[in-house]
Design a protein around this motif. Structure first.
Motif, PDB file in Angstrom:
ATOM      1  N   CYS A 259       0.831  -1.200   0.000  1.00  0.00           N
ATOM      2  CA  CYS A 259       0.000   0.000   0.000  1.00  0.00           C
ATOM      3  C   CYS A 259       0.867   1.253   0.000  1.00  0.00           C
ATOM      4  O   CYS A 259       1.880   1.311   0.698  1.00  0.00           O
ATOM      5  N   THR A 260       0.440   2.243  -0.764  1.00  0.00           N
ATOM      6  CA  THR A 260       1.143   3.516  -0.817  1.00  0.00           C
ATOM      7  C   THR A 260       0.132   4.643  -0.667  1.00  0.00           C
ATOM      8  O   THR A 260      -1.062   4.470  -0.922  1.00  0.00           O
ATOM      9  N   VAL A 261       0.629   5.801  -0.261  1.00  0.00           N
ATOM     10  CA  VAL A 261      -0.207   6.982  -0.104  1.00  0.00           C
ATOM     11  C   VAL A 261       0.395   8.100  -0.936  1.00  0.00           C
ATOM     12  O   VAL A 261       1.589   8.390  -0.818  1.00  0.00           O
ATOM     13  N   LYS A 262      -0.414   8.723  -1.785  1.00  0.00           N
ATOM     14  CA  LYS A 262       0.040   9.896  -2.542  1.00  0.00           C
ATOM     15  C   LYS A 262       0.026  11.078  -1.597  1.00  0.00           C
ATOM     16  O   LYS A 262      -1.015  11.421  -1.029  1.00  0.00           O
ATOM     17  N   GLU A 263       1.184  11.690  -1.427  1.00  0.00           N
ATOM     18  CA  GLU A 263       1.320  12.774  -0.454  1.00  0.00           C
ATOM     19  C   GLU A 263       0.433  13.962  -0.756  1.00  0.00           C
ATOM     20  O   GLU A 263      -0.150  14.560   0.148  1.00  0.00           O
ATOM     21  N   ASN A 264       0.305  14.344  -2.016  1.00  0.00           N
ATOM     22  CA  ASN A 264      -0.449  15.557  -2.347  1.00  0.00           C
ATOM     23  C   ASN A 264      -1.957  15.397  -2.185  1.00  0.00           C
ATOM     24  O   ASN A 264      -2.662  16.368  -1.966  1.00  0.00           O
ATOM     25  N   SER A 265      -2.479  14.183  -2.275  1.00  0.00           N
ATOM     26  CA  SER A 265      -3.929  13.995  -2.188  1.00  0.00           C
ATOM     27  C   SER A 265      -4.352  13.049  -1.071  1.00  0.00           C
ATOM     28  O   SER A 265      -5.532  12.865  -0.832  1.00  0.00           O
ATOM     29  N   ASN A 266      -3.388  12.424  -0.404  1.00  0.00           N
ATOM     30  CA  ASN A 266      -3.662  11.450   0.656  1.00  0.00           C
ATOM     31  C   ASN A 266      -4.435  10.236   0.132  1.00  0.00           C
ATOM     32  O   ASN A 266      -5.089   9.526   0.895  1.00  0.00           O
ATOM     33  N   ALA A 267      -4.403   9.992  -1.186  1.00  0.00           N
ATOM     34  CA  ALA A 267      -5.079   8.840  -1.785  1.00  0.00           C
ATOM     35  C   ALA A 267      -4.265   7.582  -1.529  1.00  0.00           C
ATOM     36  O   ALA A 267      -3.043   7.574  -1.684  1.00  0.00           O
ATOM     37  N   ARG A 268      -4.940   6.508  -1.113  1.00  0.00           N
ATOM     38  CA  ARG A 268      -4.276   5.247  -0.818  1.00  0.00           C
ATOM     39  C   ARG A 268      -4.481   4.256  -1.961  1.00  0.00           C
ATOM     40  O   ARG A 268      -5.554   4.187  -2.534  1.00  0.00           O
ATOM     41  N   SER A 269      -3.443   3.479  -2.234  1.00  0.00           N
ATOM     42  CA  SER A 269      -3.511   2.465  -3.278  1.00  0.00           C
ATOM     43  C   SER A 269      -2.825   1.204  -2.764  1.00  0.00           C
ATOM     44  O   SER A 269      -1.705   1.269  -2.261  1.00  0.00           O
ATOM     45  N   CYS A 270      -3.517   0.078  -2.871  1.00  0.00           N
ATOM     46  CA  CYS A 270      -2.964  -1.202  -2.410  1.00  0.00           C
ATOM     47  C   CYS A 270      -3.013  -2.191  -3.582  1.00  0.00           C
ATOM     48  O   CYS A 270      -4.094  -2.578  -4.021  1.00  0.00           O
ATOM     49  N   ILE A 271      -1.843  -2.582  -4.058  1.00  0.00           N
ATOM     50  CA  ILE A 271      -1.759  -3.422  -5.253  1.00  0.00           C
ATOM     51  C   ILE A 271      -0.823  -4.599  -5.020  1.00  0.00           C
ATOM     52  O   ILE A 271       0.265  -4.440  -4.474  1.00  0.00           O
ATOM     53  N   PHE A 272      -1.249  -5.775  -5.446  1.00  0.00           N
ATOM     54  CA  PHE A 272      -0.428  -6.991  -5.434  1.00  0.00           C
ATOM     55  C   PHE A 272      -0.159  -7.319  -6.896  1.00  0.00           C
ATOM     56  O   PHE A 272      -1.090  -7.543  -7.669  1.00  0.00           O
ATOM     57  N   LYS A 273       1.108  -7.336  -7.279  1.00  0.00           N
ATOM     58  CA  LYS A 273       1.457  -7.495  -8.691  1.00  0.00           C
ATOM     59  C   LYS A 273       2.347  -8.715  -8.878  1.00  0.00           C
ATOM     60  O   LYS A 273       3.308  -8.920  -8.128  1.00  0.00           O
ATOM     61  N   VAL A 274       2.003  -9.521  -9.868  1.00  0.00           N
ATOM     62  CA  VAL A 274       2.808 -10.690 -10.239  1.00  0.00           C
ATOM     63  C   VAL A 274       3.176 -10.511 -11.702  1.00  0.00           C
ATOM     64  O   VAL A 274       2.316 -10.555 -12.572  1.00  0.00           O
ATOM     65  N   ASP A 275       4.451 -10.262 -11.956  1.00  0.00           N
ATOM     66  CA  ASP A 275       4.832 -10.015 -13.343  1.00  0.00           C
ATOM     67  C   ASP A 275       6.007 -10.861 -13.813  1.00  0.00           C
ATOM     68  O   ASP A 275       6.568 -10.613 -14.858  1.00  0.00           O
ATOM     69  N   ARG A 276       6.337 -11.885 -13.077  1.00  0.00           N
ATOM     70  CA  ARG A 276       7.400 -12.795 -13.519  1.00  0.00           C
ATOM     71  C   ARG A 276       6.779 -14.077 -14.069  1.00  0.00           C
ATOM     72  O   ARG A 276       7.121 -15.175 -13.674  1.00  0.00           O
ATOM     73  N   ILE A 277       5.833 -13.916 -14.984  1.00  0.00           N
ATOM     74  CA  ILE A 277       5.093 -15.056 -15.507  1.00  0.00           C
ATOM     75  C   ILE A 277       5.525 -15.298 -16.950  1.00  0.00           C
ATOM     76  O   ILE A 277       5.670 -14.359 -17.719  1.00  0.00           O
ATOM     77  N   PRO A 278       5.684 -16.556 -17.329  1.00  0.00           N
ATOM     78  CA  PRO A 278       6.025 -16.831 -18.732  1.00  0.00           C
ATOM     79  C   PRO A 278       4.897 -16.429 -19.681  1.00  0.00           C
ATOM     80  O   PRO A 278       3.790 -16.146 -19.257  1.00  0.00           O
ATOM     81  N   ARG A 279       5.185 -16.429 -20.952  1.00  0.00           N
ATOM     82  CA  ARG A 279       4.211 -16.119 -22.019  1.00  0.00           C
ATOM     83  C   ARG A 279       3.696 -14.687 -21.964  1.00  0.00           C
ATOM     84  O   ARG A 279       2.546 -14.410 -22.289  1.00  0.00           O
ATOM     85  N   ASN A 280       4.523 -13.774 -21.478  1.00  0.00           N
ATOM     86  CA  ASN A 280       4.178 -12.347 -21.532  1.00  0.00           C
ATOM     87  C   ASN A 280       2.841 -12.018 -20.879  1.00  0.00           C
ATOM     88  O   ASN A 280       1.953 -11.451 -21.503  1.00  0.00           O
ATOM     89  N   THR A 281       2.687 -12.383 -19.634  1.00  0.00           N
ATOM     90  CA  THR A 281       1.463 -12.074 -18.900  1.00  0.00           C
ATOM     91  C   THR A 281       1.804 -11.384 -17.590  1.00  0.00           C
ATOM     92  O   THR A 281       2.952 -11.381 -17.147  1.00  0.00           O
ATOM     93  N   GLN A 282       0.783 -10.811 -16.972  1.00  0.00           N
ATOM     94  CA  GLN A 282       0.951 -10.101 -15.708  1.00  0.00           C
ATOM     95  C   GLN A 282      -0.375 -10.179 -14.962  1.00  0.00           C
ATOM     96  O   GLN A 282      -1.440 -10.183 -15.589  1.00  0.00           O
ATOM     97  N   ILE A 283      -0.321 -10.251 -13.628  1.00  0.00           N
ATOM     98  CA  ILE A 283      -1.533 -10.275 -12.815  1.00  0.00           C
ATOM     99  C   ILE A 283      -1.445  -9.156 -11.789  1.00  0.00           C
ATOM    100  O   ILE A 283      -0.407  -8.980 -11.150  1.00  0.00           O
ATOM    101  N   VAL A 284      -2.536  -8.404 -11.643  1.00  0.00           N
ATOM    102  CA  VAL A 284      -2.599  -7.326 -10.666  1.00  0.00           C
ATOM    103  C   VAL A 284      -3.878  -7.508  -9.853  1.00  0.00           C
ATOM    104  O   VAL A 284      -4.977  -7.587 -10.412  1.00  0.00           O
TER     105      VAL A 284
END
Length: 145
Positions: free
Chosen positions: A2-27
Motif C-alpha cells: 500500500c502507498t499513499v500519494k502525499e499531495n492527495s492522501n489517496a491510498r492504493s494497495c496493489i499486489f502485482k505478479v509479473d514474472r510469468i512466462p508467455r508475456n502475462t501479468q496479474i494485478v
C-alpha cells in the motif's frame, strides 16, 4: 503493498505478479465492489478475452470468476495487450496463497481458443500479508461490507 500519494492522501494497495512466462501479468486490488484480479496478456494478435474465466488450483478445486471488463491496447513494439478484469473472492485469493505447484487461469477468448495463463503458486505466497495490509489501509471500505 500500500502507498499513499502525499499531495492527495489517496491510498492504493496493489499486489502485482509479473514474472510469468508467455508475456502475462496479474494485478490484484480492492475496489468498492470487492476484490479484483486483472490478468494482462500480450500477444501477436487480439484474442478478444471476454466472459468468465476458470482458475484451477494445483491438484485442487476449479473456481469460476466473473468477467467485469477488458481493456485493449497496443504496445509500442506492436504487440496486442488485453487486460481482462475479474471479480474474485477473498477465499480464492487465500487459496492461491496456500497452493503448491501451479495455478492455471483459463481466459475465455472469442477469437482464439481459451488463453491459458500458468503461474507458479509461490508467487502468491504473500497474498495473506497483502490482504491484511489492504484491510488495514482501506479499513473504511471493509466496514461497509
Amino acid at each position: 503493498y500500500c502507498t499513499v500519494k502525499e499531495n492527495s492522501n489517496a491510498r492504493s494497495c496493489i499486489f502485482k505478479v509479473d514474472r510469468i512466462p508467455r508475456n502475462t501479468q496479474i494485478v490484484i486490488s480492492y475496489t468498492q465492489q470487492g476484490w479484483s484480479m486483472m490478468v494482462v496478456v500480450f500477444a501477436d494478435e487480439f484474442a478478444i478475452i471476454e466472459g468468465p474465466a476458470k482458475v484451477k488450483i494445483h491438484k485442487g478445486e476449479t473456481y469460476t470468476i466473473d468477467h467485469v471488463k477488458t481493456r485493449r491496447d497496443m504496445t509500442p513494439g506492436g504487440r496486442m495487450m488485453e487486460a481482462a478484469i475479474y471479480k474474485v473472492s477473498e477465499n480464492l485469493l487465500r487459496e492461491m496463497g496456500k497452493a503448491s505447484g501451479k495455478i492455471r487461469i483459463y481466459l475465455a477468448g472469442s477469437v482464439t481458443e481459451e488463453q491459458e495463463v500458468e503461474v507458479a503458486a509461490k508467487l502468491f505466497s504473500d497474498i495473506d500479508t497483502y490482504i491484511e495490509e489492504t484491510k488495514t489501509e482501506l479499513g473504511v471500505l471493509f466496514k461497509e461490507e
